[in-house]
Design a protein around this motif. Structure first.
Motif, PDB file in Angstrom:
ATOM      1  N   ALA A  75      -9.448   3.191  -7.723  1.00  0.00           N
ATOM      2  CA  ALA A  75      -8.185   2.633  -7.200  1.00  0.00           C
ATOM      3  C   ALA A  75      -8.387   1.876  -5.900  1.00  0.00           C
ATOM      4  O   ALA A  75      -7.548   1.921  -5.005  1.00  0.00           O
ATOM      5  N   GLU A  76      -9.527   1.143  -5.796  1.00  0.00           N
ATOM      6  CA  GLU A  76      -9.709   0.319  -4.607  1.00  0.00           C
ATOM      7  C   GLU A  76      -8.662  -0.788  -4.569  1.00  0.00           C
ATOM      8  O   GLU A  76      -8.259  -1.311  -5.622  1.00  0.00           O
ATOM      9  N   ALA A  77      -8.278  -1.156  -3.363  1.00  0.00           N
ATOM     10  CA  ALA A  77      -7.315  -2.249  -3.221  1.00  0.00           C
ATOM     11  C   ALA A  77      -7.511  -2.947  -1.882  1.00  0.00           C
ATOM     12  O   ALA A  77      -8.044  -2.350  -0.934  1.00  0.00           O
ATOM     13  N   ALA A  78      -7.115  -4.195  -1.823  1.00  0.00           N
ATOM     14  CA  ALA A  78      -7.151  -4.952  -0.575  1.00  0.00           C
ATOM     15  C   ALA A  78      -5.942  -5.870  -0.544  1.00  0.00           C
ATOM     16  O   ALA A  78      -5.363  -6.190  -1.591  1.00  0.00           O
ATOM     17  N   GLY A  79      -5.534  -6.288   0.645  1.00  0.00           N
ATOM     18  CA  GLY A  79      -4.364  -7.163   0.769  1.00  0.00           C
ATOM     19  C   GLY A  79      -4.505  -8.123   1.922  1.00  0.00           C
ATOM     20  O   GLY A  79      -5.220  -7.856   2.887  1.00  0.00           O
ATOM     21  N   VAL A  80      -3.859  -9.258   1.793  1.00  0.00           N
ATOM     22  CA  VAL A  80      -3.753 -10.219   2.889  1.00  0.00           C
ATOM     23  C   VAL A  80      -2.268 -10.518   3.037  1.00  0.00           C
ATOM     24  O   VAL A  80      -1.572 -10.720   2.046  1.00  0.00           O
ATOM     25  N   PHE A  81      -1.794 -10.515   4.279  1.00  0.00           N
ATOM     26  CA  PHE A  81      -0.355 -10.639   4.517  1.00  0.00           C
ATOM     27  C   PHE A  81      -0.033 -11.813   5.426  1.00  0.00           C
ATOM     28  O   PHE A  81      -0.900 -12.345   6.119  1.00  0.00           O
ATOM     29  N   THR A  82       1.238 -12.201   5.441  1.00  0.00           N
ATOM     30  CA  THR A  82       1.707 -13.274   6.312  1.00  0.00           C
ATOM     31  C   THR A  82       1.324 -12.992   7.761  1.00  0.00           C
ATOM     32  O   THR A  82       1.272 -11.832   8.182  1.00  0.00           O
ATOM     33  N   ARG A  83       1.061 -14.082   8.504  1.00  0.00           N
ATOM     34  CA  ARG A  83       0.819 -13.929   9.938  1.00  0.00           C
ATOM     35  C   ARG A  83       2.076 -14.211  10.745  1.00  0.00           C
ATOM     36  O   ARG A  83       2.048 -14.263  11.962  1.00  0.00           O
ATOM     37  N   ASN A  84       3.191 -14.409  10.027  1.00  0.00           N
ATOM     38  CA  ASN A  84       4.471 -14.580  10.717  1.00  0.00           C
ATOM     39  C   ASN A  84       4.760 -13.315  11.522  1.00  0.00           C
ATOM     40  O   ASN A  84       4.546 -12.208  11.034  1.00  0.00           O
ATOM     41  N   LYS A  85       5.239 -13.500  12.772  1.00  0.00           N
ATOM     42  CA  LYS A  85       5.536 -12.320  13.596  1.00  0.00           C
ATOM     43  C   LYS A  85       6.810 -11.616  13.136  1.00  0.00           C
ATOM     44  O   LYS A  85       7.025 -10.442  13.415  1.00  0.00           O
ATOM     45  N   VAL A  86       7.659 -12.357  12.429  1.00  0.00           N
ATOM     46  CA  VAL A  86       8.843 -11.742  11.823  1.00  0.00           C
ATOM     47  C   VAL A  86       8.448 -11.370  10.392  1.00  0.00           C
ATOM     48  O   VAL A  86       8.394 -12.207   9.505  1.00  0.00           O
ATOM     49  N   LYS A  87       8.137 -10.089  10.191  1.00  0.00           N
ATOM     50  CA  LYS A  87       7.636  -9.624   8.895  1.00  0.00           C
ATOM     51  C   LYS A  87       8.734  -8.876   8.157  1.00  0.00           C
ATOM     52  O   LYS A  87       9.462  -8.078   8.745  1.00  0.00           O
ATOM     53  N   ALA A  88       8.815  -9.100   6.860  1.00  0.00           N
ATOM     54  CA  ALA A  88       9.784  -8.388   6.038  1.00  0.00           C
ATOM     55  C   ALA A  88       9.416  -6.910   5.958  1.00  0.00           C
ATOM     56  O   ALA A  88       8.244  -6.534   6.122  1.00  0.00           O
ATOM     57  N   ALA A  89      10.413  -6.073   5.681  1.00  0.00           N
ATOM     58  CA  ALA A  89      10.196  -4.619   5.577  1.00  0.00           C
ATOM     59  C   ALA A  89       9.089  -4.272   4.573  1.00  0.00           C
ATOM     60  O   ALA A  89       8.215  -3.453   4.883  1.00  0.00           O
ATOM     61  N   PRO A  90       9.064  -4.864   3.373  1.00  0.00           N
ATOM     62  CA  PRO A  90       7.999  -4.516   2.427  1.00  0.00           C
ATOM     63  C   PRO A  90       6.603  -4.885   2.935  1.00  0.00           C
ATOM     64  O   PRO A  90       5.624  -4.217   2.584  1.00  0.00           O
ATOM     65  N   VAL A  91       6.497  -5.931   3.750  1.00  0.00           N
ATOM     66  CA  VAL A  91       5.197  -6.290   4.325  1.00  0.00           C
ATOM     67  C   VAL A  91       4.758  -5.201   5.311  1.00  0.00           C
ATOM     68  O   VAL A  91       3.611  -4.748   5.291  1.00  0.00           O
ATOM     69  N   LEU A  92       5.674  -4.764   6.148  1.00  0.00           N
ATOM     70  CA  LEU A  92       5.352  -3.701   7.112  1.00  0.00           C
ATOM     71  C   LEU A  92       4.930  -2.436   6.368  1.00  0.00           C
ATOM     72  O   LEU A  92       3.960  -1.776   6.732  1.00  0.00           O
ATOM     73  N   TRP A  93       5.664  -2.113   5.289  1.00  0.00           N
ATOM     74  CA  TRP A  93       5.323  -0.931   4.486  1.00  0.00           C
ATOM     75  C   TRP A  93       3.929  -1.080   3.851  1.00  0.00           C
ATOM     76  O   TRP A  93       3.085  -0.190   3.946  1.00  0.00           O
ATOM     77  N   SER A  94       3.701  -2.205   3.194  1.00  0.00           N
ATOM     78  CA  SER A  94       2.466  -2.376   2.424  1.00  0.00           C
ATOM     79  C   SER A  94       1.245  -2.451   3.336  1.00  0.00           C
ATOM     80  O   SER A  94       0.168  -1.951   2.998  1.00  0.00           O
ATOM     81  N   GLN A  95       1.395  -3.081   4.502  1.00  0.00           N
ATOM     82  CA  GLN A  95       0.280  -3.125   5.452  1.00  0.00           C
ATOM     83  C   GLN A  95      -0.124  -1.717   5.853  1.00  0.00           C
ATOM     84  O   GLN A  95      -1.300  -1.392   5.978  1.00  0.00           O
ATOM     85  N   GLN A  96       0.885  -0.872   6.035  1.00  0.00           N
ATOM     86  CA  GLN A  96       0.661   0.514   6.441  1.00  0.00           C
ATOM     87  C   GLN A  96      -0.086   1.295   5.360  1.00  0.00           C
ATOM     88  O   GLN A  96      -1.106   1.913   5.639  1.00  0.00           O
ATOM     89  N   VAL A  97       0.380   1.215   4.124  1.00  0.00           N
ATOM     90  CA  VAL A  97      -0.248   2.026   3.062  1.00  0.00           C
ATOM     91  C   VAL A  97      -1.635   1.487   2.722  1.00  0.00           C
ATOM     92  O   VAL A  97      -2.510   2.238   2.290  1.00  0.00           O
ATOM     93  N   LEU A  98      -1.866   0.194   2.962  1.00  0.00           N
ATOM     94  CA  LEU A  98      -3.159  -0.379   2.592  1.00  0.00           C
ATOM     95  C   LEU A  98      -4.276  -0.021   3.563  1.00  0.00           C
ATOM     96  O   LEU A  98      -5.449  -0.323   3.300  1.00  0.00           O
TER      97      LEU A  98
END
Lengths: 390, 390
Positions: free
Chosen positions: B36-59
């Motif tokens: 179950a390896e996983a990796a993610g790349v997210f927006t660099r916008n300083k205004v981040k949507a709630a799901p981005v904040l959540w997913s960054q945390q779990v990743l």
């Protein structure tokens, strides 16, 4: 109410035959003195038009006796031949006015990448010299001759109770961008000023006027703002009072450019407050002002504050989302980057839109703020620029 | 040919009722392992949507068992309530899939600034779980459920002769910009890979795919690319070969996004060669790709190379005008920033436009080049974005 509002200047604007339409396309402004201080600010584009290279060179003396301007061709990306045409134009002006070519600035605007018709331009200079006059009509003829996609001429003047005047003209409707929003602007004054004061005053005035207008983020190859001082009033101007008056004229001209920008249906002011620095305030305001999604939303009279917040969020500046408020036309829609008001309360049916963004990182006497003026992104902008060839 | 192309994955896409239109709006992708390896790349916008904040945390664990995605609402600028909805959604997925919430990433797309209907989303997760399946239809259902203004679903897959597969889907049509051009993309693989290799491969693949697409310069609050590895093929992948395959899938998806971008009538590739560095090549290509005057000229099929040269000239990169060449669709129009060819020879009537800019500052094996893909600025772009509210 323009370049001839101040004493000591004569001007002319004529149809020299550069534009195929037969409209006015060549202007001459002459400083009869007694003094001849001058200052200029030029595009920071690395690809500079021949007249910009010429004018930067002659302005190192801090003095100008005349400016010749043409529309109908930018004389940009025209190589050695283009530079020779700019030089020959200055020589022709020098001959008819009775000064050196080094005393003559040259400005051009129009399509990039085509040679100007050399003999047509030189004959135009001779014709314009024969029509040089003082008085408001001569100033208005200059304003008309430098228009490209402008729909109205742009003029402004301020007279100080101390007895001196500042007046100018500008043109510009597209390719209006960061640092030096104008394409061409000439301002004259009859105040008595030394060169250093005139130069400092121009830089300050441009910073808070043309530099704060951003229509499409595209920086031109030809942007030029010149100020010429004749000293003909005989009145020495207080530097601070003169700077304020020059700024007022430049701001007025910049606002006229905003109102006449290509395809404009909304005049948008983006006001950023509470930034960590003035540079940050400018950066955030400029990023929002350039965002295509913000600009199309405004065209649709849609108070889409989410796009404003997203745009602030990717600006290269210090942002704390929890302190980010967005107010559009007086309605607080977003507080701490969270929905706060009802979009339905926000009326965007008029022509003017004020987008206020509070960053919450400074305040009171130490608050850093900036305003950038822009326009919406409309069908008319797309139409005009997909077919532009004047 | 999508997220279910690789072994070890089940998926579902359904209409949960988030979109008022009744179209598909919720998708679930489950990794059945064994790994179950996983990796993610997210927006660099300083205004981040709630799901981005959540997913960054779990990743931060480098592991995921499931991804839940919804269209019909971005869950951005929604504050604490929005974060609670993202968290509750992950909890609901964890319950139906049989894992921890920390193993579940959440992605949302749609309008910024509105709360998602919590109970509708949670019920949707339960319905989707009941429909989880392997096979191409399940993957296509995911591709359909994440569409907003997209007109076609986007899928891609590559199978390596060694016995493993990479496949993915993406959505995105507007707000497509620098670094992270996609809004949402999920890619799966059954290759056996460790976390560090997967993470490095994703960053490299994104750099040369989604990051090189720039439709309107607007960076979203929700941009997310996730890759999940099940190891179900039992085949250990060579890191370089896997990175190349992942890059190919991501580039294919990015090209599908370009072709389906809002209001596109031209697919434009800006290729910069001979730059002083790769960063400079990217900067110049991106500046040209974003220039409204270049984009409107292309919409009008006008080979206006002067605008391309002017745009290169204001890019924040090393430029020597005397070495600047511009070629459009194979016709050299400008050499050393001077007019070289005849515009009339340049045919822009087709849908594809190649703008080549040679900077002349590097070459041969040491040459620095970059390509940015973009679209024209058309009436349809203005129309779609002035009325967007999905």
């Amino acid at each position: 109410m323009s370049v001839t509002a101040a004493q000591g200047f004569r001007a002319a604007g004529i149809a020299a035959g550069i534009k195929k339409s037969g409209k006015a396309d060549l202007a001459l402004v002459v400083n009869d003195g007694p003094r001849a201080e001058a200052a200029g600010v030029f595009t920071r584009n690395k690809v500079k038009a021949a007249p910009v290279l010429w004018s930067q060179q002659v302005l190192t003396t801090g003095s100008l006796r005349a400016v010749v301007l043409n529309s109908g061709g930018a004389n940009a990306c025209t190589g050695a031949e283009g530079f020779q045409v700019a030089h020959a134009t200055a020589e022709q002006v020098a001959e008819v006015v009775g000064c050196g070519a080094i005393d003559v600035a040259v400005c051009s605007t129009g399509l990039i990448g085509e040679q100007l018709p050399r003999e047509t331009v030189l004959a135009g200079v001779r014709s314009a010299a024969a029509e040089l006059a003082s008085g408001p009509e001569a100033g208005s003829a200059v304003a008309a001759a430098i228009m490209t996609t402008d729909t109205v001429p742009k003029e402004s003047a301020v007279t100080d109770p101390a007895g001196w005047t500042v007046g100018g003209t500008t043109k510009g409707a597209g390719m209006i961008a960061p640092s030096m929003a104008t394409m061409l602007s000439v301002v004259t004054t009859d105040a008595v000023l030394d060169r250093a004061t005139l130069d400092a005053a121009l830089r300050e005035a441009v910073r808070y006027s043309f530099d704060r207008l951003d229509v499409d983020g595209s920086m031109s190859t030809n942007d030029t703002v010149l100020v010429l001082a004749s000293g003909a009033s005989g009145v020495e101007a207080d530097p601070a009072v003169f700077t304020a008056a020059l700024t007022r004229v430049c701001r007025d001209l910049a606002e006229q450019m905003q109102a006449d920008a290509e395809g404009v249906t909304k005049r948008i002011t983006v006001r950023v407050t509470g930034a960590a620095s003035e540079d940050d305030a400018v950066t955030v305001a400029r990023t929002i002002a350039r965002d295509s999604l913000v600009k199309t939303a405004m065209f649709g009279s849609d108070p889409n504050w989410g796009r404003v917040a997203a745009s602030a969020g990717y600006a290269d500046a210090e942002i704390d989302p929890e302190r980010l408020d967005v107010t559009i036309n007086g309605v607080l829609l977003c507080k701490g980057a969270v929905v706060a008001g009802d979009r339905a309360d926000c009326d965007l049916s008029g022509k003017d839109v004020l987008i206020e963004v509070e960053l919450g990182l400074s305040g009171g006497a130490d608050g850093h703020t900036a305003e950038i003026r822009t326009t919406d992104l409309s069908h008319a902008y797309v139409e005009e620029n997909s077919a532009y060839s004047s």
